[in-house]
Scaffold this active site. Structure first.
Site, PDB file in Angstrom:
ATOM      1  N   TYR A   1       4.479   4.992  15.675  1.00 26.08           N
ATOM      2  CA  TYR A   1       3.111   4.459  15.520  1.00 26.08           C
ATOM      3  C   TYR A   1       2.075   5.486  15.972  1.00 26.08           C
ATOM      4  O   TYR A   1       1.098   5.763  15.266  1.00 26.08           O
ATOM      5  CB  TYR A   1       2.990   3.160  16.337  1.00 26.08           C
ATOM      6  CG  TYR A   1       1.677   2.442  16.177  1.00 26.08           C
ATOM      7  CD1 TYR A   1       1.455   1.571  15.112  1.00 26.08           C
ATOM      8  CD2 TYR A   1       0.647   2.627  17.100  1.00 26.08           C
ATOM      9  CE1 TYR A   1       0.248   0.900  14.972  1.00 26.08           C
ATOM     10  CE2 TYR A   1      -0.563   1.961  16.965  1.00 26.08           C
ATOM     11  CZ  TYR A   1      -0.759   1.099  15.893  1.00 26.08           C
ATOM     12  OH  TYR A   1      -1.959   0.442  15.757  1.00 26.08           O
TER      13      TYR A   1
ATOM     14  N   ASN B   1      -6.881  -0.527   6.105  1.00 24.67           N
ATOM     15  CA  ASN B   1      -6.606  -1.196   7.379  1.00 24.67           C
ATOM     16  C   ASN B   1      -5.133  -1.517   7.605  1.00 24.67           C
ATOM     17  O   ASN B   1      -4.701  -1.627   8.758  1.00 24.67           O
ATOM     18  CB  ASN B   1      -7.445  -2.490   7.427  1.00 24.67           C
ATOM     19  CG  ASN B   1      -6.987  -3.424   8.517  1.00 24.67           C
ATOM     20  OD1 ASN B   1      -7.259  -3.191   9.688  1.00 24.67           O
ATOM     21  ND2 ASN B   1      -6.253  -4.465   8.151  1.00 24.67           N
TER      22      ASN B   1
ATOM     23  N   VAL C   1       0.808  -1.228   0.000  1.00 22.20           N
ATOM     24  CA  VAL C   1       0.000   0.000   0.000  1.00 22.20           C
ATOM     25  C   VAL C   1       0.840   1.275   0.000  1.00 22.20           C
ATOM     26  O   VAL C   1       0.329   2.359  -0.286  1.00 22.20           O
ATOM     27  CB  VAL C   1      -0.994   0.053   1.193  1.00 22.20           C
ATOM     28  CG1 VAL C   1      -2.042  -1.038   1.075  1.00 22.20           C
ATOM     29  CG2 VAL C   1      -0.279   0.005   2.538  1.00 22.20           C
TER      30      VAL C   1
ATOM     31  N   LYS D   1      -0.881   7.401  13.745  1.00 13.91           N
ATOM     32  CA  LYS D   1      -2.317   7.314  14.027  1.00 13.91           C
ATOM     33  C   LYS D   1      -2.908   8.695  14.338  1.00 13.91           C
ATOM     34  O   LYS D   1      -4.055   8.977  13.982  1.00 13.91           O
ATOM     35  CB  LYS D   1      -2.585   6.324  15.173  1.00 13.91           C
ATOM     36  CG  LYS D   1      -2.200   4.889  14.832  1.00 13.91           C
ATOM     37  CD  LYS D   1      -2.953   4.356  13.603  1.00 13.91           C
ATOM     38  CE  LYS D   1      -2.661   2.895  13.338  1.00 13.91           C
ATOM     39  NZ  LYS D   1      -3.356   2.374  12.152  1.00 13.91           N
TER      40      LYS D   1
HETATM   41  C1  BGC Z   1      -1.729  -1.476  18.809  1.00 15.12           C
HETATM   42  C2  BGC Z   1      -1.650  -2.671  19.747  1.00 15.12           C
HETATM   43  C3  BGC Z   1      -2.036  -2.238  21.164  1.00 15.12           C
HETATM   44  C4  BGC Z   1      -3.328  -1.450  21.183  1.00 15.12           C
HETATM   45  C5  BGC Z   1      -3.658  -0.892  22.570  1.00 15.12           C
HETATM   46  C6  BGC Z   1      -3.084  -0.859  18.931  1.00 15.12           C
HETATM   47  O1  BGC Z   1      -3.241   0.180  18.020  1.00 15.12           O
HETATM   48  O2  BGC Z   1      -1.445  -1.906  17.480  1.00 15.12           O
HETATM   49  O3  BGC Z   1      -0.354  -3.206  19.753  1.00 15.12           O
HETATM   50  O4  BGC Z   1      -2.189  -3.398  21.968  1.00 15.12           O
HETATM   51  O5  BGC Z   1      -3.267  -0.392  20.249  1.00 15.12           O
HETATM   52  O6  BGC Z   1      -2.557  -0.290  23.165  1.00 15.12           O
END
Ligand code: BGC
Length: 268
Positions: free
Chosen positions: A166, A93, A67, A170
């Site tokens: 991460y 996703n 992607v 998000k």
């Molecule tokens: C993550 C998981 C994590 C969850 C809650 C998700 O977005 O990918 O690894 O357990 O968030 O923290």
């Protein structure tokens, strides 16, 4: 009884395992044709196809695609349109984690996560919106011109030490989704995100595979159970169906109240 997504086609990126696989199966149960996308896990994609076939309800197509790669995404959409005629639903996703203490995080780890989690959503959503606009309204199948679900996370709101790449991706998804909903509302394109909490999938195995880890994890979840991929799958069905037609530009937290400051239960 007529199915809620009959005669619609959905691309679900990263549907060879976990949340994506469950979404693919639940959308198929409601009659949608399914494009199963994988990057490396071909066996997983075949398993998703088998689960869909067992429903005896609809058709699926497996498409390999990275992607984060523009050409690869364009090809996936072209193959989808060739087989099914158009695309009605995109579930963006695909997502990865590459965890590291921030001062030790390499540019490669940062870039890999941004490429898949954010740029991947950009490329797929752009291709989907171009197709929705080209094709025009299909009043017989849906009130909306098209529907996009961006897979977010509770970490679009909860900061996450050791996972800065991460969490940043998000947080980006949240404004990406809201801005798209604002830009394309007039065209009747609905764009929302689902923000899962801790769901039992391979991405967070370390957090639930031992009893000790699970006990620790449950302290973060007032509802006192880990989420299952189907919890997200069923939410996705509703969010793609006309039942949620007035919902756009919002994020639905499916997290057992993880975002509700569980640390305050016996504190503060
Ligand atoms: C993550 C998981 C994590 C969850 C809650 C998700 O977005 O990918 O690894 O357990 O968030 O923290």
């Amino acid at each position: 009884m007529s199915k809620r997504l009959q005669n619609q086609t959905a691309i679900i990126t990263g549907s060879s395992s976990g949340i994506g696989q469950a979404i693919a199966v639940e959308l198929a149960r409601e009659g949608a044709n399914i494009v199963i996308n994988y990057n490396r896990d071909r066996e997983g994609a075949k398993e998703t196809a088998k689960l869909i076939k067992e429903l005896n309800n609809t058709e699926s197509l497996i498409v390999q695609c990275n992607v984060a790669n523009e050409k690869s995404v364009e090809k996936m959409f072209a193959r989808t349109i060739k087989k099914f005629g158009t695309v009605d639903i995109l579930v963006a996703n695909s997502g990865i984690q590459q965890d590291a203490a921030f001062h030790e995080m390499t540019l490669k780890q940062w870039q890999a996560v941004i490429d898949v989690n954010l740029t991947g959503q950009f490329l797929c959503a752009r291709a989907a919106i171009r197709e929705f606009l080209r094709r025009g309204m299909r009043k017989d199948v849906s009130k909306a011109l098209g529907k996009i679900i961006c897979m977010s996370s509770v970490h679009d709101a909860i900061p996450w030490a050791g996972h800065v790449n991460y969490a940043a991706s998000k947080g980006g998804v949240d404004m990406f989704m809201k801005s798209l909903a604002q830009e394309y509302g007039k065209d009747k394109i609905r764009v929302n995100s689902i923000a899962p909490g801790a769901i039992r999938t391979p991405i967070n195995g370390e957090a639930w595979q031992t009893k000790r880890a699970l006990r620790k994890l449950l302290k973060l979840i007032p509802y006192d159970r880990i989420g299952e991929p189907e919890d997200i799958g069923r939410t996705a069905v509703w969010l793609c169906s006309d039942e949620s037609d007035y919902i756009t530009g919002t994020s639905i937290y499916v997290d057992g109240a993880m975002t509700n400051y569980p640390g305050f239960i016996d504190n503060g």
